[in-house]
Design a protein around this motif. Sequence first.
Motif, PDB file in Angstrom:
ATOM      1  N   SER A 128      52.536  44.900  31.075  1.00 49.44           N
ATOM      2  CA  SER A 128      52.627  44.383  29.781  1.00 49.44           C
ATOM      3  C   SER A 128      54.047  43.386  29.974  1.00 49.44           C
ATOM      4  N   GLN A 129      55.157  43.806  30.262  1.00 53.40           N
ATOM      5  CA  GLN A 129      56.148  42.991  30.352  1.00 53.40           C
ATOM      6  C   GLN A 129      55.856  41.376  31.114  1.00 53.40           C
ATOM      7  N   GLU A 130      55.045  41.759  32.126  1.00 50.26           N
ATOM      8  CA  GLU A 130      55.048  40.589  33.161  1.00 50.26           C
ATOM      9  C   GLU A 130      54.307  39.314  32.309  1.00 50.26           C
ATOM     10  N   GLU A 131      53.070  39.743  31.225  1.00 45.95           N
ATOM     11  CA  GLU A 131      52.482  38.659  30.471  1.00 45.95           C
ATOM     12  C   GLU A 131      51.630  37.846  31.217  1.00 45.95           C
ATOM     13  N   ASN A 132      51.673  38.216  32.603  1.00 47.73           N
ATOM     14  CA  ASN A 132      50.874  37.173  33.523  1.00 47.73           C
ATOM     15  C   ASN A 132      49.396  37.699  33.724  1.00 47.73           C
ATOM     16  N   LYS A 133      48.758  37.173  32.774  1.00 42.70           N
ATOM     17  CA  LYS A 133      47.198  37.853  32.799  1.00 42.70           C
ATOM     18  C   LYS A 133      46.466  37.139  33.909  1.00 42.70           C
ATOM     19  N   GLY A 134      46.936  36.072  34.489  1.00 41.63           N
ATOM     20  CA  GLY A 134      46.039  35.609  35.615  1.00 41.63           C
ATOM     21  C   GLY A 134      46.427  36.463  36.894  1.00 41.63           C
ATOM     22  N   SER A 135      47.342  36.903  37.108  1.00 41.44           N
ATOM     23  CA  SER A 135      47.752  37.705  38.275  1.00 41.44           C
ATOM     24  C   SER A 135      46.652  38.776  38.758  1.00 41.44           C
ATOM     25  N   VAL A 136      46.731  38.758  40.043  1.00 44.53           N
ATOM     26  CA  VAL A 136      45.567  39.583  40.597  1.00 44.53           C
ATOM     27  C   VAL A 136      45.543  41.149  40.160  1.00 44.53           C
ATOM     28  N   GLU A 137      46.986  41.645  40.074  1.00 41.19           N
ATOM     29  CA  GLU A 137      47.004  42.874  39.682  1.00 41.19           C
ATOM     30  C   GLU A 137      46.650  43.037  38.250  1.00 41.19           C
ATOM     31  N   PHE A 138      47.045  42.102  37.252  1.00 40.99           N
ATOM     32  CA  PHE A 138      46.832  42.517  36.080  1.00 40.99           C
ATOM     33  C   PHE A 138      45.017  42.467  35.931  1.00 40.99           C
ATOM     34  N   GLN A 139      44.456  41.538  36.465  1.00 41.07           N
ATOM     35  CA  GLN A 139      43.174  41.345  36.566  1.00 41.07           C
ATOM     36  C   GLN A 139      42.468  42.630  37.175  1.00 41.07           C
ATOM     37  N   VAL A 140      42.846  43.308  38.258  1.00 44.19           N
ATOM     38  CA  VAL A 140      42.472  44.549  38.861  1.00 44.19           C
ATOM     39  C   VAL A 140      42.569  45.692  37.856  1.00 44.19           C
ATOM     40  N   PHE A 141      43.929  45.629  37.016  1.00 46.84           N
ATOM     41  CA  PHE A 141      44.180  46.848  36.151  1.00 46.84           C
ATOM     42  C   PHE A 141      43.072  46.690  34.978  1.00 46.84           C
ATOM     43  N   SER A 142      42.778  45.313  34.294  1.00 44.94           N
ATOM     44  CA  SER A 142      41.902  45.469  33.280  1.00 44.94           C
ATOM     45  C   SER A 142      40.660  45.883  33.733  1.00 44.94           C
ATOM     46  N   PHE A 143      40.123  45.307  34.863  1.00 44.31           N
ATOM     47  CA  PHE A 143      38.879  45.613  35.548  1.00 44.31           C
ATOM     48  C   PHE A 143      38.670  47.253  35.499  1.00 44.31           C
ATOM     49  N   THR A 144      39.757  47.860  35.781  1.00 44.80           N
ATOM     50  CA  THR A 144      39.743  49.344  36.196  1.00 44.80           C
ATOM     51  C   THR A 144      39.642  50.057  34.943  1.00 44.80           C
ATOM     52  N   ASN A 145      40.210  49.488  33.739  1.00 44.79           N
ATOM     53  CA  ASN A 145      40.202  50.063  32.703  1.00 44.79           C
ATOM     54  C   ASN A 145      38.650  50.073  32.111  1.00 44.79           C
ATOM     55  N   LYS A 146      38.027  48.795  32.361  1.00 40.75           N
ATOM     56  CA  LYS A 146      36.838  48.543  31.921  1.00 40.75           C
ATOM     57  C   LYS A 146      35.706  49.519  32.443  1.00 40.75           C
ATOM     58  N   ILE A 147      35.917  49.676  33.778  1.00 40.84           N
ATOM     59  CA  ILE A 147      35.187  50.516  34.964  1.00 40.84           C
ATOM     60  C   ILE A 147      35.228  52.052  34.166  1.00 40.84           C
ATOM     61  N   ARG A 148      36.574  52.314  33.938  1.00 39.49           N
ATOM     62  CA  ARG A 148      36.545  53.574  33.374  1.00 39.49           C
ATOM     63  C   ARG A 148      35.832  54.108  32.080  1.00 39.49           C
ATOM     64  N   LYS A 149      35.998  53.126  31.246  1.00 41.28           N
ATOM     65  CA  LYS A 149      35.352  53.109  29.911  1.00 41.28           C
ATOM     66  C   LYS A 149      33.743  53.148  29.955  1.00 41.28           C
ATOM     67  N   LEU A 150      33.186  52.379  30.949  1.00 39.89           N
ATOM     68  CA  LEU A 150      31.622  52.293  31.200  1.00 39.89           C
ATOM     69  C   LEU A 150      31.179  53.420  31.855  1.00 39.89           C
ATOM     70  N   THR A 151      31.976  54.383  32.760  1.00 39.20           N
ATOM     71  CA  THR A 151      31.677  55.289  33.489  1.00 39.20           C
ATOM     72  C   THR A 151      31.420  56.529  32.382  1.00 39.20           C
ATOM     73  N   SER A 152      32.581  56.493  31.603  1.00 41.03           N
ATOM     74  CA  SER A 152      32.400  57.598  30.426  1.00 41.03           C
ATOM     75  C   SER A 152      31.255  57.487  29.517  1.00 41.03           C
ATOM     76  N   HIS A 153      30.910  56.138  29.107  1.00 40.25           N
ATOM     77  CA  HIS A 153      29.735  55.560  28.304  1.00 40.25           C
ATOM     78  C   HIS A 153      28.595  56.343  29.086  1.00 40.25           C
ATOM     79  N   LEU A 154      28.474  55.913  30.309  1.00 42.55           N
ATOM     80  CA  LEU A 154      27.213  56.119  31.036  1.00 42.55           C
ATOM     81  C   LEU A 154      26.775  57.525  31.335  1.00 42.55           C
ATOM     82  N   GLU A 155      28.240  58.530  31.345  1.00 40.98           N
ATOM     83  CA  GLU A 155      27.623  59.955  31.289  1.00 40.98           C
ATOM     84  C   GLU A 155      26.999  60.254  30.257  1.00 40.98           C
TER      85      GLU A 155
END
Length: 87
Positions: free
Chosen positions: A11-38
Motif C-alpha cells: 500500500s505504501q509503495e503505490e506502485n500498481k504497475g510493479s510485478v509484486e503488486f500485480q501478483v498480490f492483486s491476482f492472488t486476492n482475486k484467485i482466493r475470492k473466486l475459489t471461495s465463490h466456486l466452492e
Amino acid sequence: MVKNSFISIISQEENKGSVEFQVFSFTNKIRKLTSHLELHKKDYLSQRGLRKILGKRQRLLAYLSKINRVRYKELIDQLDIREIKTR
C-alpha cells in the motif's frame, strides 16, 4: 492468509504497475473466486475467469523468477503460494 506487514508495504509503495503488486492483486482475486466456486460448483464462466487469472499470475511469477530470484522467493513466501514448476 496474507501477512499484514506485506499489505502495508504494498500500500505504501503505490506502485500498481510493479510485478509484486500485480501478483498480490491476482492472488486476492484467485482466493475470492475459489471461495465463490466452492459454493457454486457449476459456475463455468467463473471457472474460466479463474483459469485466466491463474495463467496471468503464473506468467508474471515466471518473469519475476528470471529477472530477480530473491524478490521472487520473498513474494512466494509472503503470499504463501507454491513455486512455479520449471521445465
